[in-house]
Write a protein that holds these residues in place. Structure first.
Motif, PDB file in Angstrom:
ATOM      1  N   GLU A 178      82.078  -3.996  24.417  1.00  0.00           N
ATOM      2  CA  GLU A 178      81.431  -2.961  23.613  1.00  0.00           C
ATOM      3  C   GLU A 178      81.120  -1.726  24.449  1.00  0.00           C
ATOM      4  OE1 GLU A 178      80.864  -2.601  20.427  1.00  0.00           O
ATOM      5  OE2 GLU A 178      81.897  -4.466  19.979  1.00  0.00           O
ATOM      6  N   THR A 179      80.573  -1.947  25.637  1.00  0.00           N
ATOM      7  CA  THR A 179      80.258  -0.825  26.525  1.00  0.00           C
ATOM      8  C   THR A 179      81.525  -0.101  26.944  1.00  0.00           C
ATOM      9  OG1 THR A 179      78.331  -2.022  27.370  1.00  0.00           O
ATOM     10  CG2 THR A 179      79.102  -0.138  28.663  1.00  0.00           C
ATOM     11  N   THR A 180      82.593  -0.862  27.150  1.00  0.00           N
ATOM     12  CA  THR A 180      83.879  -0.262  27.512  1.00  0.00           C
ATOM     13  C   THR A 180      84.342   0.721  26.449  1.00  0.00           C
ATOM     14  OG1 THR A 180      84.549  -2.241  28.731  1.00  0.00           O
ATOM     15  CG2 THR A 180      86.291  -0.747  28.045  1.00  0.00           C
TER      16      THR A 180
ATOM     17  N   ALA B 205      90.807  -7.410  22.418  1.00  0.00           N
ATOM     18  CA  ALA B 205      90.195  -6.675  21.305  1.00  0.00           C
ATOM     19  C   ALA B 205      89.970  -5.215  21.690  1.00  0.00           C
ATOM     20  CB  ALA B 205      88.874  -7.335  20.912  1.00  0.00           C
ATOM     21  N   VAL B 206      89.572  -4.980  22.936  1.00  0.00           N
ATOM     22  CA  VAL B 206      89.406  -3.608  23.421  1.00  0.00           C
ATOM     23  C   VAL B 206      90.738  -2.872  23.350  1.00  0.00           C
ATOM     24  CG1 VAL B 206      88.923  -2.177  25.448  1.00  0.00           C
ATOM     25  CG2 VAL B 206      87.426  -4.102  24.904  1.00  0.00           C
ATOM     26  N   LEU B 207      91.803  -3.536  23.783  1.00  0.00           N
ATOM     27  CA  LEU B 207      93.124  -2.920  23.748  1.00  0.00           C
ATOM     28  C   LEU B 207      93.508  -2.483  22.336  1.00  0.00           C
ATOM     29  CD1 LEU B 207      95.317  -5.150  26.099  1.00  0.00           C
ATOM     30  CD2 LEU B 207      94.863  -2.711  26.356  1.00  0.00           C
ATOM     31  N   ARG B 208      93.190  -3.333  21.366  1.00  0.00           N
ATOM     32  CA  ARG B 208      93.564  -3.014  19.984  1.00  0.00           C
ATOM     33  C   ARG B 208      92.755  -1.850  19.425  1.00  0.00           C
ATOM     34  NH1 ARG B 208      94.481  -8.806  19.862  1.00  0.00           N
ATOM     35  NH2 ARG B 208      92.287  -9.234  19.433  1.00  0.00           N
ATOM     36  N   SER B 209      91.615  -1.537  20.053  1.00  0.00           N
ATOM     37  CA  SER B 209      90.738  -0.480  19.545  1.00  0.00           C
ATOM     38  C   SER B 209      90.805   0.811  20.347  1.00  0.00           C
ATOM     39  CB  SER B 209      89.276  -0.971  19.532  1.00  0.00           C
ATOM     40  OG  SER B 209      89.127  -2.109  18.735  1.00  0.00           O
ATOM     41  N   ILE B 210      91.321   0.741  21.564  1.00  0.00           N
ATOM     42  CA  ILE B 210      91.241   1.889  22.467  1.00  0.00           C
ATOM     43  C   ILE B 210      91.983   3.110  21.937  1.00  0.00           C
ATOM     44  CG2 ILE B 210      93.259   1.384  23.905  1.00  0.00           C
ATOM     45  CD1 ILE B 210      89.800   2.468  25.184  1.00  0.00           C
TER      46      ILE B 210
ATOM     47  N   GLY C   9      83.379   5.938  35.364  1.00  0.00           N
ATOM     48  CA  GLY C   9      82.459   5.037  34.677  1.00  0.00           C
ATOM     49  C   GLY C   9      82.790   3.581  34.931  1.00  0.00           C
ATOM     50  N   GLU C  10      81.799   2.719  34.676  1.00  0.00           N
ATOM     51  CA  GLU C  10      81.969   1.270  34.823  1.00  0.00           C
ATOM     52  C   GLU C  10      81.362   0.570  33.613  1.00  0.00           C
ATOM     53  OE1 GLU C  10      80.657  -0.415  38.550  1.00  0.00           O
ATOM     54  OE2 GLU C  10      80.784   1.552  39.529  1.00  0.00           O
TER      55      GLU C  10
END
Length: 221
Positions: free
Chosen positions: A39-41, A66-71, A33-34
């Motif tokens: 948000e899409t990530t 922020a993505v890192l903190r949620s992944i 995926g890309e």
């Protein structure tokens, strides 16, 4: 043998295409995926549960930190590998603290990316060797910084004295040029300090910095 499944998250389509071509040339890797924004990530990470997330820090909307903190919540088994142009120690530390398994500079992607992917898949941490001089200098300077730190003021949240100075001036409405003139530094250095504040505290706008400065009592004369 099952392939390493990767999700590419970067807001530059041309870079994503180049990364995909490099990855797909490997017998043990595939791109599932890309994404071009944070948000899409997170949505794709939740839906696809990739083995490795190739993640840029600077993306529109929800940024890479922020993505890192949620992944971990949306895809617990995914290992995150940062691909970035940022070579600042503060951003590196912020990324690792937020859960990154690796950190690769975009200028070294062609030579290091595949090694980094395999490294984080083994459960190890991969740091771009180009960052070694920065980390060594930081290590050598740390004792001196601790000895010279003023006991009169406890700096909040791991900020340096200069970052606090920049934060105060931004909160008071100074422009980058005015801050540079006030502190006798370059405008580029001001921008770097503001990037550090964004990485350490998630503060990007003047309003956010003003609220933070008031809450921490940094605007008192």
């Amino acid at each position: 043998m099952s392939k390493i499944r990767l999700l590419i998250a970067d807001d530059h389509a041309i870079l994503r295409a180049g990364l995909k071509m490099l990855i797909e040339s490997q017998a043990d890797m595939s791109v599932v995926g890309e994404a071009g924004d944070g948000e899409t990530t997170l949505q794709l990470a939740h839906a696809l549960a990739p083995d490795v997330l190739l993640l840029d820090i600077s993306m529109p909307g929800t940024d890479g930190l922020a993505v890192l903190r949620s992944i971990a919540q949306v895809s617990p088994k995914t290992r995150s590998l940062i691909l970035t142009m940022h070579e600042e120690e503060a951003i590196l530390r912020a990324a690792l603290s937020a859960g990154a398994a690796g950190y690769v500079l975009k200028r070294t992607v062609e030579t290091l990316l595949l090694e980094a992917v395999r490294c984080v898949m083994r459960g190890e941490t991969f740091l771009d060797p180009a960052l070694s001089p920065l980390l060594i200098r930081s290590y050598l300077e740390q004792p001196l910084a601790q000895e010279s730190e003023s006991p009169k003021e406890t700096l909040p949240d791991g900020l340096t004295a200069r970052e606090v100075e920049v934060l105060r001036l931004v909160a008071r409405g100074y422009t980058n040029r005015e801050i540079a003139e006030n502190l006798v530094i370059s405008v580029k250095t001001v921008e770097t300090h503001k990037a550090h504040l964004a990485a350490k505290l998630g503060l990007k706008t003047r309003a956010e910095m003003l609220r933070y400065a008031r809450r921490k009592g940094l605007l008192k004369e």
